[in-house]
Scaffold this active site. Sequence first.
Site, PDB file in Angstrom:
ATOM      1  N   CYS A 155       0.851  -1.175   0.000  1.00 41.80           N
ATOM      2  CA  CYS A 155       0.000   0.000   0.000  1.00 41.80           C
ATOM      3  C   CYS A 155       0.891   1.229   0.000  1.00 41.80           C
ATOM      4  CB  CYS A 155      -0.875   0.010   1.250  1.00 41.80           C
ATOM      5  SG  CYS A 155      -1.792  -1.520   1.455  1.00 41.80           S
TER       6      CYS A 155
ATOM      7  N   TRP B  55      -3.804  -1.932  -1.353  1.00 42.48           N
ATOM      8  CA  TRP B  55      -3.820  -3.217  -2.066  1.00 42.48           C
ATOM      9  C   TRP B  55      -4.229  -4.234  -1.021  1.00 42.48           C
ATOM     10  CZ3 TRP B  55      -1.328  -8.003  -1.837  1.00 42.48           C
ATOM     11  CH2 TRP B  55      -1.447  -8.805  -2.975  1.00 42.48           C
TER      12      TRP B  55
ATOM     13  N   ASN C 284       0.910   0.089   5.950  1.00 41.80           N
ATOM     14  CA  ASN C 284       1.355  -0.755   4.842  1.00 41.80           C
ATOM     15  C   ASN C 284       2.062  -1.953   5.454  1.00 41.80           C
ATOM     16  OD1 ASN C 284       2.454  -1.857   2.493  1.00 41.80           O
ATOM     17  ND2 ASN C 284       4.192  -0.437   2.499  1.00 41.80           N
TER      18      ASN C 284
ATOM     19  N   GLU D 212       9.406 -14.466 -19.951  1.00 41.36           N
ATOM     20  CA  GLU D 212       9.099 -13.065 -19.668  1.00 41.36           C
ATOM     21  C   GLU D 212       7.974 -12.562 -20.587  1.00 41.36           C
ATOM     22  OE1 GLU D 212       9.536 -11.099 -17.390  1.00 41.36           O
ATOM     23  OE2 GLU D 212       9.296  -9.090 -18.213  1.00 41.36           O
TER      24      GLU D 212
END
Length: 616
Positions: A2, A77, A101, A489
């Site tokens: 966050c 988040w 966070n 990737e």
Amino acid sequence: MCGIVGAIARRNVVPILLEGLKRLEYRGYDSAGAAVLGGAADGKLQRIRSTGRVVELEKLAQAQGLNGDLGIAHTRWATHGVPSEKNAHPHVSGSVSVVHNGIIENHDAMREALRAKGYVFVSDTDTEVIAHLINSNLRDDPGSGHALFDAVRRSVAELVGAYAIAVISEADRDHLIVARHGAPLLLGLGDGENFAASDTSALIQVTQRVIYLEDGDVAELTRAAVEIVDTQGNAVERAVHVSQLSAAAVELGPYSHYMQKEIFEQPMAVANTLEMVTSAQSLAPQLFGVDAEKIFGDIDSVLILACGTSFHAGMVARYWLEGFAGIPCNVEIASEYRYRQSVPNPKALVITISQSGETADTLAALQYAKSLGHQYCLSICNVPESALVRAANLRFLTRAGPEIGVASTKAFTTQLAALALLTMVLAKMRGRLPAVRETELLKSLRHLPTALQSVLEVEPQIETWAREFVPRHHALFLGRGIHYPIAMEGALKLKEISYIHAEAYAAGELKHGPLALVDKYMPVIAIAPNDALIEKLKSNLQEVKARGGQLYVIADQDTRLTGDDVLHIIRLPDHAGLLSPILHTLPLQLLAYHVALMRGNDVDKPRNLAKSVTVE
Ligand code: M6R
């Protein structure tokens, strides 16, 4: 994962908080909130929270005329509790308001203890226990002029887990308290005003003078000063850094998305990363730190620890380090390594690779490696002063500039440039790099930014391919040798932003299972450089073609392949021998970008993800 911003000033801090949150949205973007003091006539705390992006919070702030000279704000988040208004921060208990966070691991036990004291929980978050705990400690000892500071210090001593917190109290309009342990937090120093944030970019509009807090630090900010104490409660001075970050580096400029900007910045990012080398006549170990020569001379192997895209960079490096420098190399996913019983080798160089330098799994893996007796640690990282950089005894900073798009692009290619350089240095030290070859390689490093620039010119052809991918549900990526991790990737890029299910295989593995998936609906993207494995790869492509699979091939100019209705070819205008994997990455990034865009996705903020994964 966050983002936190806090401010104490003699002016309205709401625009500062909101601007900071917008710059921190890469850390999480499912809900947001803010709490301020000093604006309401009755002296009460004003709190706003909303689901969705910071722009929603901004509308709310405008509608309510939010105003105050002391405040904290948060972009989330979700870890504990779904994204919702009630779970959005700040969380409030009595006069105390907290943003956080990280993850509090002992939240269950603490919740029970606080319930027993009569506290009522209204959210599903672990953060709410912090608010109640501070409130409880404040009630127990409300006396001193530093009551909130003292209450926070007593509270964090009871927390287990990772946190960065910012705290204000309705009862105290002159202090902002912050603390960190295992999650990033820095202070910003202003003139008659001070700030705190998860990273420098959030404060760029108000100050460039920053102090990076250490784990265990608790700080008290007033308008005039900041005071910091360490875990033991001793007052400490931390160095003041002048951030080199410019506002332009975090602006979109002429681009539509950060990912697009970051893809096109790659020639410059790689040039900056290699700057010290390209002007040199020879390669020196000191590029990796003052002790590098001694350490590199003592190592007998390499262990690379990383996550996601950075792990793929490590996979590429293994081919370079073993094939070119002749040094044994293992590459491990950090979240696996940290819980695996492995056999330590004190003569191994442990390399952590990370864009953010704050990835919780990579940090924990490094700590675990150290606890097993590993003594040599090199961090390849894009963020100076990050936890991984500080934890290593050798470091190489990629100079990609801030990477804001969740999908990593320029961080990857600059990591590869750094790892190519490391390979060359180790090869030289181990007597495997004759002077003529060193000169040739330095030349190809100097040419790399130009080569990358010319590869970007394939964009219109990639857009044509992208249209064909839009309705697809699955895709396979194939590569062989050092280009296999590039296929991995490419698959990661496509899945994370377009939400098309994509998998990568070493092309030789196809016939051992995945070939069963191939039919006319399965696009197969193959990386086909004109290298020693090209004939082998061509056989694998025939296997796909015979099953009606649609082949999309990224080849070199001189790769001998002919196009037909199932074979689409894009040829790269330049190629760079040893550095070929770096060039072959760009078309795959562009493909993912354009497919995601055409599918109407939020390219920079894909669903469910966040940029810095600071929780396990
Ligand atoms: O900051 P790091 O390089 O340590 O991050 C590692 C991964 O979380 C990151 O590469 C992630 O996989 C990206 N979203 C990939 O685009």
